[in-house]
Write a protein that holds these residues in place. Sequence first.
Motif, PDB file in Angstrom:
ATOM      1  N   GLU A 145      15.096 -22.328  91.344  1.00 19.80           N
ATOM      2  CA  GLU A 145      15.817 -23.567  90.862  1.00 19.80           C
ATOM      3  C   GLU A 145      16.351 -23.347  89.448  1.00 19.80           C
ATOM      4  O   GLU A 145      17.307 -23.807  89.010  1.00 19.80           O
ATOM      5  N   VAL A 146      15.477 -22.587  88.474  1.00 18.95           N
ATOM      6  CA  VAL A 146      15.653 -22.470  87.103  1.00 18.95           C
ATOM      7  C   VAL A 146      17.038 -21.551  86.990  1.00 18.95           C
ATOM      8  O   VAL A 146      17.788 -21.667  86.042  1.00 18.95           O
ATOM      9  N   HIS A 147      17.077 -20.488  87.833  1.00 25.97           N
ATOM     10  CA  HIS A 147      18.108 -19.650  87.788  1.00 25.97           C
ATOM     11  C   HIS A 147      19.196 -19.637  88.552  1.00 25.97           C
ATOM     12  O   HIS A 147      20.025 -18.783  89.084  1.00 25.97           O
ATOM     13  N   ARG A 148      19.353 -20.868  89.190  1.00 27.44           N
ATOM     14  CA  ARG A 148      20.101 -21.055  90.557  1.00 27.44           C
ATOM     15  C   ARG A 148      21.658 -20.726  90.175  1.00 27.44           C
ATOM     16  O   ARG A 148      22.317 -20.137  91.184  1.00 27.44           O
ATOM     17  N   ASP A 149      22.121 -20.849  88.902  1.00 34.30           N
ATOM     18  CA  ASP A 149      23.505 -20.487  88.776  1.00 34.30           C
ATOM     19  C   ASP A 149      23.869 -19.047  88.544  1.00 34.30           C
ATOM     20  O   ASP A 149      25.061 -18.784  88.621  1.00 34.30           O
ATOM     21  N   VAL A 150      22.906 -18.263  88.390  1.00 35.46           N
ATOM     22  CA  VAL A 150      22.907 -16.778  88.045  1.00 35.46           C
ATOM     23  C   VAL A 150      22.373 -16.060  89.140  1.00 35.46           C
ATOM     24  O   VAL A 150      22.579 -14.691  89.034  1.00 35.46           O
ATOM     25  N   LEU A 151      21.998 -16.480  90.351  1.00 32.13           N
ATOM     26  CA  LEU A 151      21.118 -15.920  91.125  1.00 32.13           C
ATOM     27  C   LEU A 151      22.007 -14.743  91.893  1.00 32.13           C
ATOM     28  O   LEU A 151      21.610 -13.399  92.192  1.00 32.13           O
ATOM     29  N   SER A 152      23.317 -14.879  91.905  1.00 32.86           N
ATOM     30  CA  SER A 152      24.288 -13.945  92.507  1.00 32.86           C
ATOM     31  C   SER A 152      24.428 -12.927  91.587  1.00 32.86           C
ATOM     32  O   SER A 152      24.970 -11.647  92.097  1.00 32.86           O
ATOM     33  N   LEU A 153      24.031 -13.007  90.450  1.00 36.10           N
ATOM     34  CA  LEU A 153      24.311 -11.546  89.328  1.00 36.10           C
ATOM     35  C   LEU A 153      22.883 -10.944  89.207  1.00 36.10           C
ATOM     36  O   LEU A 153      23.082 -10.001  88.589  1.00 36.10           O
ATOM     37  N   VAL A 154      21.830 -11.496  89.725  1.00 38.91           N
ATOM     38  CA  VAL A 154      20.559 -10.754  89.581  1.00 38.91           C
ATOM     39  C   VAL A 154      20.403  -9.480  90.696  1.00 38.91           C
ATOM     40  O   VAL A 154      21.317  -9.364  91.862  1.00 38.91           O
ATOM     41  N   PRO A 155      20.309  -8.354  90.122  1.00 49.13           N
ATOM     42  CA  PRO A 155      20.231  -6.918  90.814  1.00 49.13           C
ATOM     43  C   PRO A 155      19.751  -7.477  92.300  1.00 49.13           C
ATOM     44  O   PRO A 155      18.495  -7.865  92.299  1.00 49.13           O
ATOM     45  N   ALA A 156      20.490  -6.993  93.531  1.00 53.83           N
ATOM     46  CA  ALA A 156      19.950  -7.069  94.679  1.00 53.83           C
ATOM     47  C   ALA A 156      18.831  -6.101  95.036  1.00 53.83           C
ATOM     48  O   ALA A 156      18.019  -6.560  95.983  1.00 53.83           O
ATOM     49  N   GLY A 157      19.082  -4.891  94.735  1.00 58.58           N
ATOM     50  CA  GLY A 157      18.166  -3.749  95.350  1.00 58.58           C
ATOM     51  C   GLY A 157      17.019  -3.520  94.087  1.00 58.58           C
ATOM     52  O   GLY A 157      17.095  -4.156  93.197  1.00 58.58           O
ATOM     53  N   PRO A 158      16.174  -2.598  94.376  1.00 66.72           N
ATOM     54  CA  PRO A 158      14.966  -2.533  93.431  1.00 66.72           C
ATOM     55  C   PRO A 158      15.626  -2.106  92.097  1.00 66.72           C
ATOM     56  O   PRO A 158      16.574  -1.131  92.008  1.00 66.72           O
ATOM     57  N   ALA A 159      15.230  -2.751  90.933  1.00 58.44           N
ATOM     58  CA  ALA A 159      15.713  -2.367  89.657  1.00 58.44           C
ATOM     59  C   ALA A 159      14.582  -2.385  88.656  1.00 58.44           C
ATOM     60  O   ALA A 159      13.585  -2.983  89.133  1.00 58.44           O
ATOM     61  N   ARG A 160      14.875  -2.062  87.580  1.00 62.75           N
ATOM     62  CA  ARG A 160      13.902  -2.106  86.442  1.00 62.75           C
ATOM     63  C   ARG A 160      14.105  -3.318  85.547  1.00 62.75           C
ATOM     64  O   ARG A 160      15.528  -3.578  85.146  1.00 62.75           O
ATOM     65  N   VAL A 161      13.284  -4.269  85.656  1.00 62.48           N
ATOM     66  CA  VAL A 161      13.773  -5.533  84.875  1.00 62.48           C
ATOM     67  C   VAL A 161      12.692  -6.109  83.779  1.00 62.48           C
ATOM     68  O   VAL A 161      11.504  -5.606  83.884  1.00 62.48           O
ATOM     69  N   LEU A 162      13.436  -6.379  82.653  1.00 62.15           N
ATOM     70  CA  LEU A 162      12.588  -6.826  81.573  1.00 62.15           C
ATOM     71  C   LEU A 162      12.486  -8.487  81.583  1.00 62.15           C
ATOM     72  O   LEU A 162      13.351  -8.844  81.389  1.00 62.15           O
ATOM     73  N   ASP A 163      11.056  -8.951  81.381  1.00 64.58           N
ATOM     74  CA  ASP A 163      11.111 -10.468  81.323  1.00 64.58           C
ATOM     75  C   ASP A 163      10.542 -10.953  79.692  1.00 64.58           C
ATOM     76  O   ASP A 163       9.388 -10.560  79.821  1.00 64.58           O
ATOM     77  N   ILE A 164      11.368 -11.117  79.147  1.00 67.26           N
ATOM     78  CA  ILE A 164      10.867 -11.555  77.749  1.00 67.26           C
ATOM     79  C   ILE A 164      10.445 -12.975  77.416  1.00 67.26           C
ATOM     80  O   ILE A 164      11.375 -13.881  77.824  1.00 67.26           O
ATOM     81  N   GLY A 165       9.353 -13.068  76.963  1.00 66.61           N
ATOM     82  CA  GLY A 165       8.721 -14.573  76.868  1.00 66.61           C
ATOM     83  C   GLY A 165       8.458 -15.111  78.194  1.00 66.61           C
ATOM     84  O   GLY A 165       8.631 -16.101  78.655  1.00 66.61           O
ATOM     85  N   ALA A 166       7.450 -14.315  79.213  1.00 62.00           N
ATOM     86  CA  ALA A 166       7.452 -14.250  80.569  1.00 62.00           C
ATOM     87  C   ALA A 166       6.534 -15.571  80.651  1.00 62.00           C
ATOM     88  O   ALA A 166       6.332 -15.895  81.715  1.00 62.00           O
ATOM     89  N   GLY A 167       5.775 -16.244  79.658  1.00 60.55           N
ATOM     90  CA  GLY A 167       5.094 -17.374  80.103  1.00 60.55           C
ATOM     91  C   GLY A 167       3.976 -17.232  81.041  1.00 60.55           C
ATOM     92  O   GLY A 167       3.063 -16.243  80.977  1.00 60.55           O
TER      93      GLY A 167
END
Length: 217
Positions: free
Chosen positions: A39-61
């Motif tokens: 829901e939060v990232h609905r507009d950008v979901l198509s741009l999130v890496p589809a396969g396994p990737a290294r991801v950094l979440d800053i301010g992850a709450g």
Amino acid sequence: MSDRTVAGGDDIGPARGTAGYAEAADALALQYEEVTFEEVHRDVLSLVPAGPARVLDIGAGTGRDAAALAASGHSVVAVEPTAELRAHARRIHAGSAIEWVDDVLPSLALHRCPGRFDAVFATAVWMHLDAAEREQAMARIAALLVPGGRFFVNLRHGPVPDGRHMFDVSAAETAELGATHGLRTLLSSERSDLHGRDSVRWSSLVLQASDSHHALD
């Protein structure tokens, strides 16, 4: 990967941007988790890496986004300087394959999690930084992205809650700052608040490093 916490810097000290979060951690844990990553990232979901990737979440709450990304098969490093929020994250997302780091922008040392990332998320974080901090932070994030890596930014607009430290940061300014560090804008969109606050709106941006991106410092 694990749900343990590692110190990201030698001495990050208190960050102004975290003001008010420790005191409100219990309420924020409920608020953050009542909406989904999709829901939060609905507009950008198509741009999130589809396969396994290294991801950094800053301010992850509380780890909502980090847990969703880990569940999708990504290797996730989650940065959260507020201990109270990290405690909620361990409780809510127990067992998720997340590497938790106590670190903070703009320096974001990441001493124990070196290397670059395919995607970097900063959700409701960027507006906590002043102009000089945003400049430093953008340079740091650009250096952390692999060639072709993407920076996902989510900006809050509206009244500043009591006790918080925020600035009015536009999507246009953020895109322009990214461009000065070699990041081109793939997407910029706006949406209303998912919690029903009429005075609050959100911008989503995706900035991409060039394929010939410079090496990490």
